[in-house]
Scaffold this motif. Structure first.
Motif, PDB file in Angstrom:
ATOM      1  N   UNK A   6      -7.329  12.289  -0.788  1.00 28.29           N
ATOM      2  CA  UNK A   6      -7.319  10.940  -1.377  1.00 28.29           C
ATOM      3  C   UNK A   6      -5.874  10.492  -1.552  1.00 28.29           C
ATOM      4  N   UNK A   7      -5.590   9.262  -1.142  1.00 27.74           N
ATOM      5  CA  UNK A   7      -4.252   8.697  -1.347  1.00 27.74           C
ATOM      6  C   UNK A   7      -4.382   7.534  -2.326  1.00 27.74           C
ATOM      7  N   UNK A   8      -3.714   7.662  -3.446  1.00 25.61           N
ATOM      8  CA  UNK A   8      -3.898   6.710  -4.549  1.00 25.61           C
ATOM      9  C   UNK A   8      -3.186   5.380  -4.320  1.00 25.61           C
ATOM     10  N   UNK A   9      -3.819   4.317  -4.786  1.00 26.04           N
ATOM     11  CA  UNK A   9      -3.184   3.025  -5.002  1.00 26.04           C
ATOM     12  C   UNK A   9      -2.458   2.469  -3.781  1.00 26.04           C
ATOM     13  N   UNK A  10      -3.182   2.401  -2.626  1.00 25.19           N
ATOM     14  CA  UNK A  10      -2.574   1.815  -1.437  1.00 25.19           C
ATOM     15  C   UNK A  10      -3.660   1.266  -0.528  1.00 25.19           C
ATOM     16  N   UNK A  11      -3.339   0.199   0.192  1.00 25.42           N
ATOM     17  CA  UNK A  11      -4.244  -0.349   1.187  1.00 25.42           C
ATOM     18  C   UNK A  11      -3.823   0.077   2.590  1.00 25.42           C
ATOM     19  N   UNK A  12      -2.753   0.852   2.686  1.00 24.33           N
ATOM     20  CA  UNK A  12      -2.252   1.319   3.974  1.00 24.33           C
ATOM     21  C   UNK A  12      -2.038   2.833   3.947  1.00 24.33           C
ATOM     22  N   UNK A  13      -3.122   3.599   3.798  1.00 28.89           N
ATOM     23  CA  UNK A  13      -2.983   5.052   3.636  1.00 28.89           C
ATOM     24  C   UNK A  13      -2.577   5.744   4.935  1.00 28.89           C
ATOM     25  N   UNK A  64     -19.425  -9.892   5.594  1.00 27.57           N
ATOM     26  CA  UNK A  64     -18.584 -10.987   5.142  1.00 27.57           C
ATOM     27  C   UNK A  64     -17.206 -10.579   4.687  1.00 27.57           C
ATOM     28  N   UNK A  65     -16.805  -9.361   4.985  1.00 28.04           N
ATOM     29  CA  UNK A  65     -15.500  -8.907   4.502  1.00 28.04           C
ATOM     30  C   UNK A  65     -14.718  -8.237   5.617  1.00 28.04           C
ATOM     31  N   UNK A  66     -13.421  -8.527   5.715  1.00 29.56           N
ATOM     32  CA  UNK A  66     -12.557  -7.800   6.634  1.00 29.56           C
ATOM     33  C   UNK A  66     -12.174  -6.476   5.994  1.00 29.56           C
ATOM     34  N   UNK A  67     -12.454  -5.404   6.700  1.00 27.49           N
ATOM     35  CA  UNK A  67     -12.271  -4.071   6.119  1.00 27.49           C
ATOM     36  C   UNK A  67     -10.987  -3.394   6.546  1.00 27.49           C
ATOM     37  N   UNK A  68     -10.164  -4.073   7.347  1.00 30.69           N
ATOM     38  CA  UNK A  68      -8.940  -3.438   7.815  1.00 30.69           C
ATOM     39  C   UNK A  68      -9.169  -2.676   9.112  1.00 30.69           C
TER      40      UNK A  68
END
Length: 475
Positions: A6-13, A64-68
């Motif tokens: 798990x990588x905390x607090x990021x949207x670009x792990x 309905x959501x872009x998930x990256x």
């Protein structure tokens, strides 16, 4: 079969945990996902076939959501891909035979993590000598020590007996790392018999074994060549002879009902959808044979399914399927069943580039007996020296003895006294893979697995006979 950290607090792990795809974890883990962020489905072939082993995919799964996106970087483990060639001799081994000397041979054991040993190699027997010199032999490092250079390798020395009750002479232990030192110097091992050592106070040894030579070279894999830029070129040839039955009739092997694909379409999708992952341009030349072709109604054994003689390539497997179905509506099924023209067609293309940058795979789907067996054998023998493989899928209830002969697994194919340089043909009867429950997905998966099993080995055999090494992938 596993999970990243798990990588905390990021949207670009940037995940660093590595997965080894050779094995699956046997225990089931009850994983709890607090927030589902998305998913991606990727075929292994897509990852390996992508440039530099780098593949980017959008994540989906949340309406309905872009998930990256997810970026996959793959590499094959290298420390287990070397192969070793070594030669050993022995001196003054114990005499075991009453009427002669000994007939010694060596048995190599790899140690396992649980402390047990597994036989990984036996040398030949050298008759009637106490000072044998064994022939050089080759063994993968993976088999010898599973890539762990310090893992124990145990070697037993036996005297061969005809009845199988071989006499134990002695043993010694070493490791890959220790053996590898013989590249610069001879290494001598004492052969010890524990029983004799306990019983005799003056016991020294039961002889010695000397490592005369030890060399290591890389064993290149199918993946190495694909990653180095070798392109797979996939060509399809479909049987349009009258023995298949009228395509409009349900009894025809070409009949496609509204509910399921024909046997031909199933075989094409099963093999093609996997091969296309390794083909960079996704353009597949596709031919038919054994039909009368408009406008003049002449019999052809290599007509383009897309009706374009200048460019017979179709876009993807779906494009091949579309052209195949269109051809069924325009040509007249006829005969005979000739393979040689289309084999020679692909062989001619393969002969133009033989430096290892191109490799051709021809898929022939047919229902019956070959009419030009002699010419086909001649074509295959000629093609066996070229960078190409041939897959033959037999559909329908016919007997396929001739196909088995072309396969060459049991007896190497020959024509006019000339033998095939290597085995390039893989034949499978489609009926052996039809799922009893009628599940077409299962049928396709089983077929694809066996049909494609020999392609990597056939590609490697061509590269090896030509001493072609994989090119380095661009950094």
């Amino acid at each position: 079969f596993g999970r990243t950290e798990v990588i905390d607090n990021t949207l670009n792990p940037d995940f660093v945990r590595k997965f080894v795809l050779d094995y699956y974890f046997e225990e089931k883990q009850n994983l709890r996902f607090d927030d589902f962020l998305g998913q991606a489905f990727v075929a292994l072939g897509e990852v390996i076939g992508s440039q530099r082993g780098r593949l980017e995919r959008p994540l989906t799964g949340v309406p309905g959501k872009r998930c990256g996106t997810i970026l996959l970087l793959a590499e094959e483990l290298s420390n287990c891909r070397d192969i070793v060639t070594m030669q050993l001799c022995a001196n003054k081994l114990d005499k075991k035979d009453f009427f002669g000397k000994s007939d010694p041979f060596l048995v190599f054991y790899r140690s396992n993590e649980d402390g047990t040993f597994t036989i990984c190699h036996k040398t030949e027997v050298v008759k009637n000598t106490l000072n044998p010199v064994w022939q050089p032999f080759t063994i993968p490092v993976r088999a010898l020590c599973n890539g762990d250079y310090d893992r124990t390798v145990k070697i037993d020395v036996y005297d061969w007996d005809r009845d199988g009750s071989h006499d134990f002479i002695g043993e010694f232990a070493t490791s890959y790392r220790e053996l590898s030192r013989a590249q610069s110097q001879f290494t001598v091992y004492e052969v010890l018999n524990p029983r004799k050592k306990c019983k005799k106070k003056k016991y020294v040894n039961s002889g010695t074994v000397t490592l005369l030579s030890f060399s290591v070279e890389s064993e290149f894999t199918f993946v190495d060549y694909i990653r180095g830029g070798t392109q797979l070129n996939f060509t399809v040839a479909i049987d349009f002879t009258a023995s298949n039955g009228l395509p409009s009739q349900p009894t025809s092997l070409h009949y496609a009902s509204p509910y399921q694909l024909s046997a031909y379409a199933l075989a094409l999708k099963a093999v093609g959808e996997i091969i296309q992952d390794y083909d960079s341009d996704k353009l597949f030349p596709a031919y038919g044979f054994g039909a009368k072709v408009p406008p003049d109604g002449k019999i052809s054994h290599q007509f383009p399914l897309n009706n374009n003689v200048e460019n017979p390539s179709c876009a993807g497997i779906e494009g091949v399927l579309e052209s195949y179905l269109q051809s069924l509506r325009t040509v007249q099924l006829y005969g005979p069943t000739n393979f040689a023209p289309v084999i020679n067609q692909v062989a001619g293309t393969a002969a133009q580039v033989t430096d290892g940058s191109q490799y051709h795979v021809l898929l022939i789907i047919t229902d019956g007996v070959i009419s030009d067996m002699l010419q086909t054998k001649e074509a295959i023998v000629t093609a066996s020296s070229l960078p190409m493989s041939i897959i033959i899928v037999g559909v329908g209830p016919a007997e396929f003895e001739a196909m088995e002969e072309l396969d060459g697994d049991e007896v190497r194919l020959s024509s006019r006294g000339r033998y095939a340089e290597r085995d390039i043909v893989q034949f499978v009867p489609f009926r052996d893979y039809v799922d009893d429950s009628g599940n077409q997905v299962l049928s396709m998966a089983r077929l694809a697995k066996d049909v494609l099993a020999e392609i990597p080995e056939q590609l490697l055999s061509y590269m090896k006979t030509r001493d072609i090494k994989p090119r380095r992938a661009d950094p």
